[in-house]
Design an enzyme around this catalytic site. Structure first.
Site, PDB file in Angstrom:
ATOM      1  N   SER A   7       0.927  -1.072   0.127  1.00 41.65           N
ATOM      2  CA  SER A   7       0.028   0.059   0.057  1.00 41.65           C
ATOM      3  C   SER A   7       0.783   1.347   0.083  1.00 41.65           C
ATOM      4  CB  SER A   7      -0.883   0.009   1.273  1.00 41.65           C
ATOM      5  OG  SER A   7      -1.415   1.289   1.527  1.00 41.65           O
ATOM      6  N   HIS A  32      -1.575  -1.238  -4.156  1.00 39.06           N
ATOM      7  CA  HIS A  32      -2.561  -0.982  -3.372  1.00 39.06           C
ATOM      8  C   HIS A  32      -2.816   0.579  -3.068  1.00 39.06           C
ATOM      9  CE1 HIS A  32      -6.147  -1.955  -0.644  1.00 39.06           C
ATOM     10  NE2 HIS A  32      -5.552  -0.857   0.149  1.00 39.06           N
ATOM     11  N   ASP A  34      -5.012   3.684  -1.309  1.00 43.47           N
ATOM     12  CA  ASP A  34      -6.071   4.062  -0.470  1.00 43.47           C
ATOM     13  C   ASP A  34      -6.487   5.293  -0.748  1.00 43.47           C
ATOM     14  OD1 ASP A  34      -6.082   1.608   1.442  1.00 43.47           O
ATOM     15  OD2 ASP A  34      -3.997   2.086   1.532  1.00 43.47           O
ATOM     16  N   MET A  36      -8.972   8.150   0.511  1.00 48.86           N
ATOM     17  CA  MET A  36      -9.820   8.541   1.499  1.00 48.86           C
ATOM     18  C   MET A  36     -10.086  10.130   1.528  1.00 48.86           C
ATOM     19  SD  MET A  36      -7.185   7.269   4.665  1.00 48.86           S
ATOM     20  CE  MET A  36      -6.650   5.385   4.632  1.00 48.86           C
ATOM     21  N   HIS A  65      -8.785   0.978  -3.222  1.00 42.02           N
ATOM     22  CA  HIS A  65      -9.764   0.691  -2.032  1.00 42.02           C
ATOM     23  C   HIS A  65     -10.292   2.271  -1.796  1.00 42.02           C
ATOM     24  CE1 HIS A  65      -9.456  -0.022   2.558  1.00 42.02           C
ATOM     25  NE2 HIS A  65     -10.742  -0.024   2.181  1.00 42.02           N
ATOM     26  N   MET A  67     -12.103   4.737   0.180  1.00 44.54           N
ATOM     27  CA  MET A  67     -12.888   4.923   1.633  1.00 44.54           C
ATOM     28  C   MET A  67     -13.529   6.409   1.717  1.00 44.54           C
ATOM     29  SD  MET A  67      -9.591   3.223   3.736  1.00 44.54           S
ATOM     30  CE  MET A  67      -8.535   3.038   2.242  1.00 44.54           C
ATOM     31  N   MET A 136     -11.010  -5.828   6.484  1.00 42.56           N
ATOM     32  CA  MET A 136     -10.199  -4.928   7.134  1.00 42.56           C
ATOM     33  C   MET A 136      -9.535  -5.692   8.666  1.00 42.56           C
ATOM     34  SD  MET A 136      -9.740  -2.388   5.289  1.00 42.56           S
ATOM     35  CE  MET A 136      -8.897  -1.535   6.565  1.00 42.56           C
ATOM     36  N   ASP A 174      -6.256  -6.475   4.829  1.00 37.59           N
ATOM     37  CA  ASP A 174      -5.744  -5.132   4.732  1.00 37.59           C
ATOM     38  C   ASP A 174      -5.802  -4.456   6.334  1.00 37.59           C
ATOM     39  OD1 ASP A 174      -5.131  -2.523   4.298  1.00 37.59           O
ATOM     40  OD2 ASP A 174      -6.805  -1.991   3.054  1.00 37.59           O
TER      41      ASP A 174
HETATM   42  C1  DX5 Z   1      -5.867   1.662   6.061  1.00 40.75           C
HETATM   43  C2  DX5 Z   1      -5.687   1.263   4.895  1.00 40.75           C
HETATM   44  C3  DX5 Z   1      -4.379   0.416   4.687  1.00 40.75           C
HETATM   45  C4  DX5 Z   1      -3.215   0.772   5.069  1.00 40.75           C
HETATM   46  C5  DX5 Z   1      -2.606  -0.514   5.760  1.00 40.75           C
HETATM   47  O1  DX5 Z   1      -7.099   2.127   5.913  1.00 40.75           O
HETATM   48  O2  DX5 Z   1      -6.797   0.808   3.821  1.00 40.75           O
HETATM   49  O3  DX5 Z   1      -4.380  -0.185   3.223  1.00 40.75           O
HETATM   50  O4  DX5 Z   1      -2.367   1.518   3.920  1.00 40.75           O
HETATM   51  O5  DX5 Z   1      -1.330   0.093   6.229  1.00 40.75           O
HETATM   52  P1  DX5 Z   1      -0.570  -1.076   7.259  1.00 40.75           P
HETATM   53  O6  DX5 Z   1      -0.200  -2.299   6.589  1.00 40.75           O
HETATM   54  O7  DX5 Z   1       0.649  -0.270   7.465  1.00 40.75           O
HETATM   55  O8  DX5 Z   1      -1.449  -1.282   8.435  1.00 40.75           O
HETATM   56 ZN    ZN Z   2      -6.439  -0.108   1.888  1.00 38.43          ZN
END
Ligand code: DX5
Ligand code: ZN
Length: 217
Positions: A7, A32, A34, A36, A65, A67, A136, A174
């Site tokens: 990620s 990956h 993320d 947000m 992903h 969010m 998650m 994740d």
């Molecule tokens: C958290 C994200 C993850 C994050 C995971 O909300 O969805 O993808 O990057 O990071 P680690 O592996 O450090 O927990």
């Molecule tokens: Zn993620």
């Protein structure tokens, strides 16, 4: 084949191209991303423009992903940006069949994400439509959080549901995944492992990815 998905949330954005190229050479399978929005989760990251740039600097598939609120409004732009996988959360999307169909109609693999407090059972009436489910193992919003143990039981329960209703559906996990627990979740049935801090905050990314691959092989 099981896949390691670093990620980029935990990467150094000032040298993102080098960071991605390093994990790609180390054997990463998927990048990956993320997304947000500061509403669904208490953090803001980046949007489709950045994903589109990432797509120009790697040959690896991109796993987006979401969010964010109003995911439906942004599916087209992430597909156009080069997403190969798009996942949307169960918790904030009211019309999941419509959303999943839309993702698939754009030639993108469609997944639904469950937060740690959301039961697997709730997927029973949509599991047959999904390419993957993302479990998650932290509350979404930040990298580097501690793995929440109940994810293992959820993966086992989900695997049973998948075997019964849609054996082609993959399981992604994740949050808090590293060398200490990757084998545990792999044995429970996980196919795709998102790894943020454990890869990008390590001084030996090549070594970490190699060891992860050994542990899940
Ligand atoms: C958290 C994200 C993850 C994050 C995971 O909300 O969805 O993808 O990057 O990071 P680690 O592996 O450090 O927990
Ligand atoms: Zn993620």
């Amino acid at each position: 084949m099981k896949k390691i998905c670093p990620s980029i949330l935990s990467a150094d954005f000032a040298k993102l191209a080098d960071e991605i190229s390093e994990v790609e050479k180390a054997g990463a399978d998927i990048i990956h991303c993320d997304i947000m929005d500061g509403h669904f989760v208490p953090n803001i990251t980046f949007g489709a423009d950045v994903v589109s740039h990432v797509n120009t600097i790697t040959d690896l598939p991109l796993d987006v992903h979401l969010m964010i609120e109003n995911s439906d409004k942004y599916i087209d732009s992430f597909a156009k940006a080069g997403a190969d996988y798009i996942s949307v959360h169960y918790e904030n999307n009211n019309h999941l069949h419509r959303l999943v169909d839309k993702i698939k109609s754009l030639g993108v693999k469609a997944g639904v994400v469950l937060n740690p407090a959301t039961p697997v059972l709730l997927l029973k009436n949509i599991i047959g439509n999904l390419d993957f489910v993302l479990i998650m193992s932290v509350n979404p919003g930040f990298g580097g959080q501690k793995f929440i143990e109940n994810a293992v039981d959820k993966v086992i329960e989900l695997k049973k549901m998948i075997n019964e209703f849609n054996p082609d559906c993959l399981i992604e996990i994740d949050g808090g995944i590293g060398l200490n627990n990757i084998k545990l979740v792999s044995d429970a049935g996980v196919d795709m492992f998102v790894c943020g801090a454990s890869v990008f905050k390590s001084v030996d990314r090549v070594g970490v990815i190699k060891e992860m691959k050994r542990l899940i092989s």
